[in-house]
Design an enzyme around this catalytic site. Structure first.
Site, PDB file in Angstrom:
ATOM      1  N   PRO A  12     -17.192 -24.245  11.532  1.00 40.89           N
ATOM      2  CA  PRO A  12     -18.304 -24.511  10.391  1.00 40.89           C
ATOM      3  C   PRO A  12     -19.317 -23.738  10.283  1.00 40.89           C
ATOM      4  O   PRO A  12     -19.779 -23.475  11.525  1.00 40.89           O
ATOM      5  CB  PRO A  12     -18.183 -26.236  10.634  1.00 40.89           C
ATOM      6  CG  PRO A  12     -17.341 -26.480  11.576  1.00 40.89           C
ATOM      7  CD  PRO A  12     -16.959 -25.304  12.449  1.00 40.89           C
ATOM      8  N   GLU A  31      -4.713 -24.699  14.000  1.00 39.62           N
ATOM      9  CA  GLU A  31      -5.757 -23.915  13.897  1.00 39.62           C
ATOM     10  C   GLU A  31      -7.042 -24.477  13.187  1.00 39.62           C
ATOM     11  O   GLU A  31      -7.032 -24.984  12.043  1.00 39.62           O
ATOM     12  CB  GLU A  31      -5.149 -22.600  13.366  1.00 39.62           C
ATOM     13  CG  GLU A  31      -6.213 -21.533  13.365  1.00 39.62           C
ATOM     14  CD  GLU A  31      -5.953 -20.268  12.762  1.00 39.62           C
ATOM     15  OE1 GLU A  31      -5.082 -19.650  13.178  1.00 39.62           O
ATOM     16  OE2 GLU A  31      -6.633 -19.673  11.655  1.00 39.62           O
TER      17      GLU A  31
HETATM   18  P1  FAD Z   1      -3.795  -4.778  14.520  1.00 38.04           P
HETATM   19  O1  FAD Z   1      -2.742  -5.217  15.324  1.00 38.04           O
HETATM   20  O2  FAD Z   1      -4.653  -3.771  15.345  1.00 38.04           O
HETATM   21  O3  FAD Z   1      -3.031  -4.043  13.369  1.00 38.04           O
HETATM   22  C1  FAD Z   1      -3.701  -3.732  12.030  1.00 38.04           C
HETATM   23  C2  FAD Z   1      -2.863  -2.636  11.440  1.00 38.04           C
HETATM   24  O4  FAD Z   1      -2.950  -1.526  11.734  1.00 38.04           O
HETATM   25  C3  FAD Z   1      -1.440  -2.988  11.357  1.00 38.04           C
HETATM   26  O5  FAD Z   1      -0.833  -2.620  10.044  1.00 38.04           O
HETATM   27  C4  FAD Z   1      -0.933  -2.088  12.365  1.00 38.04           C
HETATM   28  O6  FAD Z   1       0.342  -1.710  12.313  1.00 38.04           O
HETATM   29  C5  FAD Z   1      -1.716  -0.948  12.127  1.00 38.04           C
HETATM   30  N1  FAD Z   1      -2.084  -0.204  13.512  1.00 38.04           N
HETATM   31  C6  FAD Z   1      -3.233  -0.217  14.282  1.00 38.04           C
HETATM   32  N2  FAD Z   1      -3.226   0.500  15.328  1.00 38.04           N
HETATM   33  C7  FAD Z   1      -2.023   1.088  15.310  1.00 38.04           C
HETATM   34  C8  FAD Z   1      -1.339   2.057  16.050  1.00 38.04           C
HETATM   35  N3  FAD Z   1      -2.106   2.416  16.982  1.00 38.04           N
HETATM   36  N4  FAD Z   1      -0.127   2.614  15.608  1.00 38.04           N
HETATM   37  C9  FAD Z   1       0.345   2.039  14.374  1.00 38.04           C
HETATM   38  N5  FAD Z   1      -0.085   1.284  13.947  1.00 38.04           N
HETATM   39  C10 FAD Z   1      -1.352   0.667  14.128  1.00 38.04           C
HETATM   40  N6  FAD Z   1      -9.461 -12.099  11.332  1.00 38.04           N
HETATM   41  C11 FAD Z   1     -10.547 -12.549  11.923  1.00 38.04           C
HETATM   42  O7  FAD Z   1     -11.714 -12.029  11.532  1.00 38.04           O
HETATM   43  N7  FAD Z   1     -10.894 -13.570  12.662  1.00 38.04           N
HETATM   44  C12 FAD Z   1      -9.856 -14.205  13.208  1.00 38.04           C
HETATM   45  O8  FAD Z   1      -9.853 -15.266  13.661  1.00 38.04           O
HETATM   46  C13 FAD Z   1      -8.480 -14.215  12.681  1.00 38.04           C
HETATM   47  N8  FAD Z   1      -7.284 -14.651  13.046  1.00 38.04           N
HETATM   48  C14 FAD Z   1      -6.260 -14.113  12.681  1.00 38.04           C
HETATM   49  C15 FAD Z   1      -5.078 -14.881  13.192  1.00 38.04           C
HETATM   50  C16 FAD Z   1      -3.774 -14.353  12.690  1.00 38.04           C
HETATM   51  C17 FAD Z   1      -2.457 -15.224  13.139  1.00 38.04           C
HETATM   52  C18 FAD Z   1      -3.562 -13.407  11.791  1.00 38.04           C
HETATM   53  C19 FAD Z   1      -2.232 -12.868  11.410  1.00 38.04           C
HETATM   54  C20 FAD Z   1      -4.737 -12.668  11.384  1.00 38.04           C
HETATM   55  C21 FAD Z   1      -5.845 -13.040  11.575  1.00 38.04           C
HETATM   56  N9  FAD Z   1      -7.245 -12.455  11.341  1.00 38.04           N
HETATM   57  C22 FAD Z   1      -8.460 -12.950  11.841  1.00 38.04           C
HETATM   58  C23 FAD Z   1      -6.970 -11.324  10.419  1.00 38.04           C
HETATM   59  C24 FAD Z   1      -6.811  -9.879  11.075  1.00 38.04           C
HETATM   60  O9  FAD Z   1      -7.958  -9.729  11.881  1.00 38.04           O
HETATM   61  C25 FAD Z   1      -6.600  -8.887  10.211  1.00 38.04           C
HETATM   62  O10 FAD Z   1      -5.183  -9.025   9.663  1.00 38.04           O
HETATM   63  C26 FAD Z   1      -6.807  -7.341  10.743  1.00 38.04           C
HETATM   64  O11 FAD Z   1      -6.627  -6.577   9.480  1.00 38.04           O
HETATM   65  C27 FAD Z   1      -5.610  -7.045  11.462  1.00 38.04           C
HETATM   66  O12 FAD Z   1      -6.074  -7.410  12.604  1.00 38.04           O
HETATM   67  P2  FAD Z   1      -4.713  -7.126  13.908  1.00 38.04           P
HETATM   68  O13 FAD Z   1      -4.894  -8.147  15.132  1.00 38.04           O
HETATM   69  O14 FAD Z   1      -3.441  -7.581  13.347  1.00 38.04           O
HETATM   70  O15 FAD Z   1      -4.838  -5.784  13.947  1.00 38.04           O
END
Ligand code: FAD
Length: 600
Positions: free
Chosen positions: A25, A21
Site C-alpha cells: 500500500p 498475493e
Molecule cells: P522476462 O522473463 O525477462 O521476460 C520478458 C520478455 O522478454 C518475455 O517475452 C521473454 O520471452 C523475453 N525475453 C527476455 N529475455 C529473453 C531472452 N534472453 N531470450 C528470449 N526471450 C527473452 N512487475 C513488477 O514490476 N513487479 C512485480 O511484483 C511483478 N510481479 C509479477 C508477477 C507475475 C506472476 C507476473 C506474471 C508478472 C509480474 N510483473 C511484475 C510484471 C513483469 O515484471 C512484466 O511482465 C515484465 O514485462 C516481464 O517480466 P519477466 O520476469 O516475465 O521478464
C-alpha cells in the site's frame, strides 16, 4: 522454508492448495490495514503469501519491510517479488541480503516493466536485462538458499502478443523456450499472468511439459472485482477475454455488487476446471482485498470459514515456522501480539503446552526495539485520528474515563493498549455493563476476560481452537488505578480467598500475593483426544516486563498527542508517574464474582 518443499509435500500427499498475493500500500496506514487483513487471511491456511515489487522499484523499502513482517510477524511463508527495473546489481544484492537476514527465503525473480515513459526495457547501468540474468545471479551468489519462482505467460508476454497469427505462434513458443531457460537456470516454480480462459492455461501447461519444463505451474487467478479494474488490467496485459464473459460483464458494468458476484462465480468455475484438469493449486491475486478471494476458495472447499479453528486468544500459530509449536503466552500482550513477537523474537525456543518457569527467558527491552512502541500514532494523520478518538484536550480524569468507556462500548476503535483497531472481543451486554461499572469506579480497564466454565469452543464470542472442545477461563481484569483507589481496593483483594493479584507503579517492583516464579493458567481448552491446551497464563516475571510497556503507552501514544506543557499532556503524564497497573484473577472459575470483589 522453501515454498517448493511445501508444494512437493502437498503433491506427495495428493492435496491441492492455495496462496495469496498482496501489493504494498502507498500509506503507512494502508500498510497497517493490510497487516490486519493478512492476520485474518493467514488463518485460512495459504501455502504461502507473496508481496509484489512496485513498478520500477518504487516500493523497494516498503516491500522489503512488508516481506520481513509477513515472515516474522504474521508467520506465514513469504515470497518477495524482485525486479531488475532501475536496480543496479549492488541494489539487488543488498535487497537479497536484507531478506536473507530476515529469514525470507523465497523470491519471484522478474525483469519488470520498462520505467515510466519508456517503451522498451533497457537494463540500467550495471543491471540486468531479463529475469534469466537475475535467476542466474541469485543462484551464483546465494547458492541454493533461495527458492526461486519465475513468471509465465499463458498467452505469451504482452510484448509478444500481435495480430499476425504466424508471428504470434512464434512469440508464444519463443516465450516458452525462454521460460525453460529460466527454469534450467534455477527457477523451481512458475506463477502465471492472469487469464480468463481456463483452457488457455491448461494448453500452456501441456506446451510447457512438451519442452521439458517439469516444475509446478500455478495459475494466477485475478477475480473480477470492479468493471474499471477488469478493463484496465486486461487492457494492460492484453488478456484475451472470452466473448461470453465480456458480454456478461458489459451487461452489468454499472452494478458494482453484481460485477463482484459475477467475478466470484467465474473464479469458482475457472478454478474448478483447472483443479479438475490436475492443477496442483491456485494463486489468488487478492488486490489486497479479502472478500472475492476468500469467497472463491470457500466455494471450492479450500476454506470453511465456519470450521476454521478460531484464533487462540492471541494469535494463530502457522505450521512450518519457527514459532510453529508455540502455544502459550502471558495474557498481558493479548492485544499487542506484534509487540510480543518482537520482544521475544530471539528466543531459542517457544513455550509449548506449558509455560513452566520461563523467567530465564529475556524479553528485549523497550530501547532495543523502540519502533514497536509507536504504532497507532506514528504519523500526523494517525495522531489526528487518535485526537478525534481520545479527545483534542483532556481536562480531568473523568475525560480519561470517558475514553475507556467509549472503547468498551465500541464507540471509539483506537485504543493505546491495542495494536489493532476495534474491540478485540465482542463483549456480551452483561460484561460491557460490568466493565463500565469498573471504569466508573476508577479502574481504567485495559484487558479482561470473563469466567468461563466449559463453554463450547465454537462459541462465537469466547470460543477458540478446533470445534468440539470445551473452554475454561478464570475471570481476569487488568487496569490502571489511582493510589487512593488502590489503598481501598487492596484490603478487599487480600480478604478475598480466591483472588490472586499483582500491582506496580511505573517505578516500583510488582507487589501482590503471587511469587515471582508462580504461573497461573488463565484460559485452557479441553479437546477430544488431546492434551489440555493452555494458551494464556499470568506470570509475575512477565508482568514486570509488561508493566513498563503498558505505562510507556501513556506517554508514547497518548500524552504525545498534546502540546508540551498542556494540561492534557500533564494529566497523561501524572497517571503514568503515579498510578498503579493492577491485574487481578479470580481462581474460582465455577462460582467466582470478581466484579463484586472489585466494586466492594
Ligand atoms: P522476462 O522473463 O525477462 O521476460 C520478458 C520478455 O522478454 C518475455 O517475452 C521473454 O520471452 C523475453 N525475453 C527476455 N529475455 C529473453 C531472452 N534472453 N531470450 C528470449 N526471450 C527473452 N512487475 C513488477 O514490476 N513487479 C512485480 O511484483 C511483478 N510481479 C509479477 C508477477 C507475475 C506472476 C507476473 C506474471 C508478472 C509480474 N510483473 C511484475 C510484471 C513483469 O515484471 C512484466 O511482465 C515484465 O514485462 C516481464 O517480466 P519477466 O520476469 O516475465 O521478464
Amino acid at each position: 522454508m522453501k515454498i517448493i518443499h511445501k508444494i512437493n509435500q502437498k503433491l506427495k500427499d495428493g492435496q491441492t492448495f492455495f496462496s495469496f498475493e498482496f501489493f504494498p500500500p502507498r500509506t503507512e496506514e494502508g500498510v497497517e490495514n493490510l497487516f490486519e487483513r493478512l492476520d485474518r487471511m493467514a488463518t485460512y491456511g495459504p501455502i504461502f503469501c507473496d508481496i509484489t515489487w512496485g513498478a520500477g522499484g518504487s516500493t523497494a523499502d516498503v516491500t522489503l519491510d512488508i516481506a520481513t513482517r509477513m515472515q516474522n510477524q504474521v508467520c506465514v511463508e513469504t515470497m518477495m517479488h524482485l525486479t531488475c527495473t532501475n536496480m543496479p546489481v549492488e541494489k539487488l544484492e543488498s535487497a537479497l541480503k536484507e531478506i536473507k537476514k530476515a529469514g525470507v527465503h523465497n523470491i519471484l525473480a522478474l525483469r519488470g516493466d520498462p520505467p515510466k515513459g519508456q517503451d522498451k526495457f533497457e537494463a540500467v547501468e550495471g543491471g540486468f536485462s531479463c529475469a534469466l540474468d537475475l535467476v542466474k545471479y541469485i543462484r551464483k551468489e546465494f547458492g541454493d538458499l533461495f527458492g526461486i519462482c519465475v513468471a509465465g505467460y499463458p498467452e505469451a508476454h504482452p510484448d509478444g502478443i500481435v495480430d499476425d497469427p504466424e508471428q504470434m505462434q512464434k512469440n508464444y513458443w519463443g516465450d516458452i523456450a525462454y521460460l525453460k531457460q529460466k527454469v534450467d537456470a534455477g527457477g523451481e516454480l512458475i506463477i502465471t499472468q492472469l487469464f480468463y480462459d481456463a483452457e488457455v492455461f491448461i494448453k500452456f501447461v501441456e506446451d510447457c511439459r512438451s519442452v521439458g519444463i517439469t516444475v509446478p505451474i500455478l495459475p494466477g487467478i485475478m477475480p473480477i472485482m470492479t468493471y474499471g479494474g477488469f478493463k484496465r488490467m486486461t487492457g494492460f496485459c492484453k488478456t484475451k477475454v472470452p466473448a461470453d464473459i465480456l458480454e456478461a460483464v458489459e451487461a452489468i458494468k454499472d452494478n458494482d455488487e453484481a460485477v463482484k458476484n459475477f467475478g466470484i462465480d467465474l473464479g469458482v468455475k475457472m478454478c474448478r476446471r483447472l483443479l479438475d484438469a490436475g492443477t496442483p493449486g491456485v494463486h489468488m491475486y487478492t488486490l489486497n482485498l479479502e472478500r472475492s478471494a476468500v469467497a472463491i476458495l470457500e466455494r471450492l472447499g479450500f476454506i470453511d470459514t465456519s470450521r476454521v479453528p478460531k484464533l487462540l486468544p492471541w494469535r494463530h500459530v502457522p505450521k512450518g515456522t519457527a514459532r510453529a509449536s508455540e502455544s502459550v503466552r502471558p495474557v498481558f500482550w493479548s492485544h499487542r501480539p506484534k509487540a510480543y513477537l518482537k520482544r521475544t523474537q530471539g528466543w531459542s525456543s517457544y513455550p509449548t503446552g506449558r509455560w513452566a518457569d520461563r523467567s530465564a527467558l529475556e524479553y528485549s527491552t523497550l530501547s532495543d526495539a523502540p519502533q514497536f512502541m509507536r504504532r497507532l500514532t506514528s504519523t500526523d494523520a494517525r495522531k489526528e485520528k487518535a485526537r478525534i478518538a481520545w479527545g483534542s484536550s483532556l481536562e480531568s480524569e473523568e475525560d480519561v474515563k470517558a475514553v475507556f468507556s467509549k472503547y468498551v462500548k465500541g464507540e471509539v476503535k483506537l485504543f493505546p493498549w491495542s495494536e489493532l483497531e476495534g474491540p478485540q472481543h465482542v463483549e456480551s451486554p452483561a460484561e460491557v455493563k460490568v466493565l463500565l461499572d469498573l471504569i466508573s469506579a476508577g479502574y481504567l480497564v485495559i484487558n479482561n476476560q470473563p469466567r468461563l466454565n466449559g463453554i463450547p469452543s465454537t462459541d462465537s464470542t469466547y470460543g477458540w481452537g478446533a470445534p468440539g472442545g470445551a473452554i475454561y477461563g478464570r475471570a481476569y481484569v487488568e487496569f490502571f488505578c489511582s493510589p487512593a483507589a488502590w489503598v481501598s481496593l487492596r484490603p478487599r483483594l487480600d480478604a478475598a480467598p480466591s483472588v490472586s493479584y499483582l500491582a506496580a507503579t511505573v517505578a516500583g517492583s510488582p507487589q501482590g500475593n503471587l511469587k515471582h516464579d508462580d504461573v497461573v493458567a488463565l484460559s485452557w481448552g479441553v479437546f477430544p483426544g488431546k492434551e489440555i491446551v493452555q494458551p494464556t497464563v499470568l506470570c509475575p516475571a512477565s508482568f514486570a516486563t509488561w508493566k513498563d510497556e503498558a505505562f510507556e503507552l501513556w506517554l508514547s501514544e497518548w500524552a504525545g498527542l498534546y502540546d508540551e506543557g498542556s494540561a492534557s499532556r500533564q494529566l497523561c503524564t501524572s497517571i503514568h508517574d503515579g498510578w498503579l497497573l493492577v491485574c487481578v484473577v479470580d481462581n474460582d472459575y465455577v462460582d467466582g464474582d470478581l466484579a463484586k470483589v472489585l466494586l466492594g
